[in-house]
Design an enzyme around this catalytic site. Structure first.
Site, mmCIF file in Angstrom:
data_model
loop_
_atom_site.group_PDB
_atom_site.id
_atom_site.type_symbol
_atom_site.label_atom_id
_atom_site.label_comp_id
_atom_site.label_asym_id
_atom_site.label_seq_id
_atom_site.Cartn_x
_atom_site.Cartn_y
_atom_site.Cartn_z
ATOM 1 N N LYS A 1 -68.794 11.798 -65.667
ATOM 2 C CA LYS A 1 -69.741 11.415 -66.717
ATOM 3 C C LYS A 1 -71.169 11.402 -66.172
ATOM 4 O O LYS A 1 -72.082 11.955 -66.772
ATOM 5 C CB LYS A 1 -69.393 10.022 -67.276
ATOM 6 C CG LYS A 1 -68.076 9.957 -68.005
ATOM 7 C CD LYS A 1 -67.813 8.589 -68.593
ATOM 8 C CE LYS A 1 -67.710 7.486 -67.538
ATOM 9 N NZ LYS A 1 -66.607 7.658 -66.596
ATOM 10 N N THR A 2 -71.331 10.752 -65.028
ATOM 11 C CA THR A 2 -72.664 10.675 -64.447
ATOM 12 C C THR A 2 -73.123 12.065 -64.019
ATOM 13 O O THR A 2 -74.290 12.427 -64.164
ATOM 14 C CB THR A 2 -72.667 9.697 -63.262
ATOM 15 O OG1 THR A 2 -72.187 8.429 -63.721
ATOM 16 C CG2 THR A 2 -74.058 9.513 -62.687
ATOM 17 N N ASP B 1 -76.393 6.125 -69.373
ATOM 18 C CA ASP B 1 -75.175 6.071 -68.546
ATOM 19 C C ASP B 1 -74.553 4.685 -68.714
ATOM 20 O O ASP B 1 -75.244 3.729 -69.090
ATOM 21 C CB ASP B 1 -75.547 6.313 -67.069
ATOM 22 C CG ASP B 1 -74.327 6.673 -66.223
ATOM 23 O OD1 ASP B 1 -73.219 6.831 -66.784
ATOM 24 O OD2 ASP B 1 -74.480 6.801 -64.993
ATOM 25 N N GLU B 2 -73.269 4.553 -68.441
ATOM 26 C CA GLU B 2 -72.581 3.258 -68.512
ATOM 27 C C GLU B 2 -72.836 2.580 -69.868
ATOM 28 O O GLU B 2 -73.141 1.386 -69.932
ATOM 29 C CB GLU B 2 -73.058 2.310 -67.391
ATOM 30 C CG GLU B 2 -73.044 2.918 -65.996
ATOM 31 C CD GLU B 2 -71.687 2.839 -65.318
ATOM 32 O OE1 GLU B 2 -70.691 2.434 -65.987
ATOM 33 O OE2 GLU B 2 -71.616 3.203 -64.134
ATOM 34 N N ARG C 1 -62.949 3.030 -57.507
ATOM 35 C CA ARG C 1 -64.042 3.432 -56.627
ATOM 36 C C ARG C 1 -63.513 4.240 -55.448
ATOM 37 O O ARG C 1 -64.265 4.862 -54.715
ATOM 38 C CB ARG C 1 -64.806 2.205 -56.067
ATOM 39 C CG ARG C 1 -65.444 1.261 -57.080
ATOM 40 C CD ARG C 1 -66.327 1.969 -58.031
ATOM 41 N NE ARG C 1 -65.633 2.234 -59.280
ATOM 42 C CZ ARG C 1 -65.994 3.179 -60.154
ATOM 43 N NH1 ARG C 1 -67.031 3.941 -59.913
ATOM 44 N NH2 ARG C 1 -65.301 3.379 -61.248
ATOM 45 N N GLN D 1 -64.006 0.341 -68.637
ATOM 46 C CA GLN D 1 -64.795 -0.184 -67.522
ATOM 47 C C GLN D 1 -65.869 -1.159 -67.983
ATOM 48 O O GLN D 1 -66.822 -1.443 -67.244
ATOM 49 C CB GLN D 1 -65.466 0.960 -66.763
ATOM 50 C CG GLN D 1 -64.494 1.855 -66.020
ATOM 51 C CD GLN D 1 -65.228 2.914 -65.203
ATOM 52 O OE1 GLN D 1 -65.899 2.610 -64.226
ATOM 53 N NE2 GLN D 1 -65.117 4.157 -65.618
#
Ligand SMILES: Nc1ncnc2c1ncn2[C@@H]1O[C@H](COP(=O)(O)OP(=O)(O)OP(=O)(O)O)[C@@H](O)[C@H]1O
Ligand SMILES: [Mg+2]
Length: 768
Positions: free
Chosen positions: A38-39, A229-230, A622, A263
């Site tokens: 995504k990033t 983002d996020e 992560r 998330q």
């Protein structure tokens, strides 16, 4: 030529990613799991926009941290060169502050307005409470601050507040009917002082866009491309502002948001998953395009399978497939230790092993914990093992103010000549010995060539101040009288209470305040471990449990900081919250115990549990290659040893993905288990029933709460005893002086059965 754009940069994307990158016009939503790029899509999209002719300053990219924005710019600059520097990329707060500085005059602020941090805000609220002559035990600063903050986040101005029946009724209920007055005064004073608090940066921008269409229009035309983002962690107000910024007809509505509902970890700050659902709804009539990314490029199959299994326990979520073609990879290791000290040692040990065996650099490794206060034990062992590390997004444990304050008290007890320590604590917590009084002490000390502490005894002070100073001096001297005969913990515990520090931290119920209390407690628990641990004697020298030795140990530990300050090859320590969006070859998720992770604060609601599970999900995703989960059976909490059940999340990890629960060679968990089981059979003490979910993860058989140590004087040759760690043993010899009696004990189930134990500190229960 740095500005040259490689023609093939779109090759680094899969088909769906590429479609998301090149769909530059109209609203775009990407909802996808961790590690799916995504990033990367956002980063490539910006590069692509510039490549297609967009000016960098037409691009507004909202990220969750400034670091994320910096990294994004760095990567983009590899494609488009130094033009990347002109992109508007940063956090909501930093970019909104930038806009507000330019437009300040429209809302009656100077362009050089100051930004009040939490302490400034609290101090101002405290001031107002005093000025309004309100009872500060009823009107507590933190509670007021929270109320004001949530009012602003819901776009409720003081005027609206005053007319809001519901809020007024709530305040009345809480015995604080005048909150609205404090709020109004607070907003007034901030404005007069030319200051904005964190909430204002959002609130005022919204107000600006709402009330000044010409200003709003300007920014809608300026930012032709908006990216977030996020997105799952934006709150209602942030989303409201984003919507304002892409409002038709001024804005071309080229907005791209990426996120993962699974998330979402900031509900406690008002973030709501609902924003993702709303986005789809809000932009449905504008030809929104939705992309789902399914391939995880970050982690091995074992890690992805684990993540999928864990999140499957949550109640609702947007259905997503996620897979990896990186091969099964290493299995997940679960480390079980007897206590938190063991956990610290074992994790550091495992890091060394991984570095050797897999040639990992320090920077490939991260230790993630639920609360910042947990960093202490890992820092200690990394230092001992000489592994460079950095605490990310925060200070290392012994640099934290609340820790330094307490340590200063202890330093003063051991050495009343310590002027730095004296100055740090004389009026901390506030006891009415202000700068003037301290100034008098300094003068007197200079004149008479005596220490500040001596001077504080003799200096002429107003009666009330004198009384306070005497109390302070008495407290320090009383503690000092005991430094050689009492262990470090007892002194620290007394000081924590008598100084008022403990009450001070307990009284602060804000999120930051609770973090400070936890650090403060963790320091005390560390001192407790120092006193209680290693009562087993390996050499002829007796372990020294005095405060002076403790302070010397931590002073040496702190020295390590400066040595490692420059290096970038460091192990990263951080809270799970701070780890969002990041990735490491090897990740340790530590403290996996009920009440710790999941946190006790979230355990009583289903929503709270779901959020804890999302946090755990963020933590494990992560990891690229190695994932290690660890827990301790016992740890000191508030100076008491408590038994912890393994976290329910451990039981949610698929058994086939785990290497096996391993015990440290040193902790002798196996022996311990066997001894305890045997003992239970003999004496009828029932081992606690293992709960179904966590059956695979062993717990100690004796609850430390049920373990009653016998008085040291009763431990004599020949008695049978029970030791919390080593199990059952027989005392074969007593020697040492009367004050330092040492027992030689035979623990038949240990590989090295003979242990010499100092009775002064050891906890042993005599068996019938
Ligand atoms: N098509 C691709 N080819 C090669 N590597 C990729 C590709 N897509 C993503 N990656 C890599 O996979 C890793 C994860 O990507 P990224 O960080 O963008 O995922 P994300 O969806 O933002 O994850 P998170 O939800 O954790 O923030 C990164 O190292 C990224 O460079
Ligand atoms: Mg990301």
């Amino acid at each position: 030529m740095p500005d040259q754009i490689p023609a093939d940069y779109l090759d680094g994307l899969n088909d769906i990613q590429r479609a998301a990158v090149t769909t530059t016009e109209g609203p775009v939503l990407v909802v996808a799991g961790p590690g799916s790029g995504k990033t990367r899509v956002l980063t490539f999209r910006i590069a692509h926009l510039i490549e297609k002719g967009a000016a960098p300053w037409e691009i507004l990219a909202l990220t969750f941290t400034n670091k994320a924005a910096r990294e994004m710019k760095e990567r983009i600059s590899k494609v488009v060169g130094k033009r990347a520097g002109n992109i508007w990329a940063g956090t909501f707060h930093s970019l909104f502050a930038r806009i507000l500085r330019v437009e300040a005059k429209h809302i009656g602020y100077p362009s050089n307005f100051t930004i009040y941090d939490t302490d400034d805000t609290k101090s101002l609220i405290g001031q107002i409470i005093r000025e309004l002559s309100l009872d500060k035990t009823v009107y507590q600063t933190n509670a007021i601050k929270n109320r004001i903050s949530s009012a602003k986040s819901s776009l409720i101005t003081p005027k609206l507040y005053e007319r809001n029946e519901e809020l007024l009724a709530q305040d009345k209920q809480a015995n604080m009917p005048l909150v609205y007055k404090i709020y109004a005064a607070y907003v007034n004073r901030c404005k007069k002082a030319g200051a904005m608090d964190f909430d204002d940066l959002l609130f005022r921008l919204y107000e600006l866009l709402q009330n000044h269409p010409e200003v709003a229009g300007k920014y809608r035309q300026k930012f032709k491309y908006v990216l977030v983002d996020e997105f799952q962690d934006t709150n209602t107000l942030q989303y409201a502002i984003v919507k304002k910024l892409v409002q038709y007809p001024d804005s071309p509505r080229n907005i791209c948001v990426v996120g993962d509902d699974a998330q979402s970890i900031y509900a406690f700050r008002g973030a709501t998953i609902q924003n993702i659902l709303d986005f789809e709804q809000d932009f449905s009539q504008f030809d929104i395009q939705t992309f789902k990314l399914e391939q995880n490029y970050r982690s091995t199959e074992n890690i992805v399978a684990t993540a999928n299994a864990v999140i499957g326990h949550n109640r609702r979520q947007i259905q997503k497939k996620i897979w990896s073609d990186k091969g099964l990879g290493e299995k997940i290791t679960v480390l079980r230790e007897m206590d938190d000290t063991g956990e610290g040692r074992r994790v550091a040990d495992t890091i060394l092993e991984q570095k050797n065996r897999h040639h990992l650099a320090n920077e490939d490794i991260a230790i993630l914990y639920r609360t910042n206060a947990q960093s202490r034990i890992f820092e200690e062992y990394l230092r001992r093992f000489n592994i460079a590390y950095r605490v990310y997004g925060g200070m290392s444990f012994y640099q934290r103010k609340e820790v330094k304050d307490m340590v200063a008290y202890l330093r003063l007890v051991v050495n009343p000549n310590d002027e730095e320590a004296f100055r740090r604590v004389i009026n901390n917590p506030k006891r009415g010995i202000g700068n003037t009084s301290v100034g008098k002490m300094i003068t007197l000390a200079g004149q008479q060539q005596i220490t500040l502490f001596e001077a504080s005894k003799h200096v002429a002070l107003a009666k009330r101040t004198r009384h306070q100073a005497d109390g302070f001096i008495h407290m320090i001297e009383q503690a000092r009288a005991k430094v050689d005969t009492t262990d470090a913990y007892e002194i620290a515990d007394t000081i924590a209470k008598k100084s008022g520090l403990l009450d001070l931290h307990r009284g602060d119920t804000s999120i930051e305040g609770m973090g400070r209390l936890e650090n403060f407690q963790s320091l005390l628990d560390g001192i407790k471990s120092f006193v209680e641990e290693d009562t087993v004697i390996d050499t002829e020298t007796l372990p020294d449990k005095t405060l002076a030795t403790y302070l010397q140990n931590i002073a040496l530990l702190t020295d390590f900081d400066t040595k490692n300050a420059e290096s970038t090859d460091v192990v990263t320590l951080m809270s799970v919250h701070a780890a969002k969006g990041l990735e490491y070859k090897s990740v340790f998720v530590v403290g996996l115990e009920e009440k710790l992770f999941p946190s006790w604060m979230s355990m009583d609601t289903l929503d709270g549990m779901d959020e804890e599970r999302r946090l755990f999900y963020v933590a494990i995703t992560r990891a690229e290659q190695f994932l290690t989960l660890s827990y301790a059976n016992t740890r000191y909490r508030y100076g008491k040893m408590v038994m912890n059940e393994p976290s329910r999340f451990l039981a949610e990890v698929p058994a086939e993905a785990i290497v096996s629960t391993t015990h440290s060679r040193r902790s002798q968990g196996h022996e311990y288990d066997r001894v305890q089981e045997q003992r239970a059979r003999v004496s009828g003490v029932t081992p606690p029933v293992r709960s179904r979910g966590t059956a695979r993860f062993a717990k100690p058989k004796v609850d430390p709460a049920n373990f009653t140590p016998s008085p040291a004087a009763e431990i004599v040759e020949g008695v049978r005893i029970l030791h919390l760690k080593f199990g059952e043993g027989r005392v074969t010899k007593i020697d040492g002086g009367a004050a330092n009696r040492i027992a030689t004990i035979h623990f038949s189930d240990l590989p090295q059965p003979e242990k010499r134990i100092m009775l002064k500190f050891a906890k042993l229960q005599i068996l019938p």
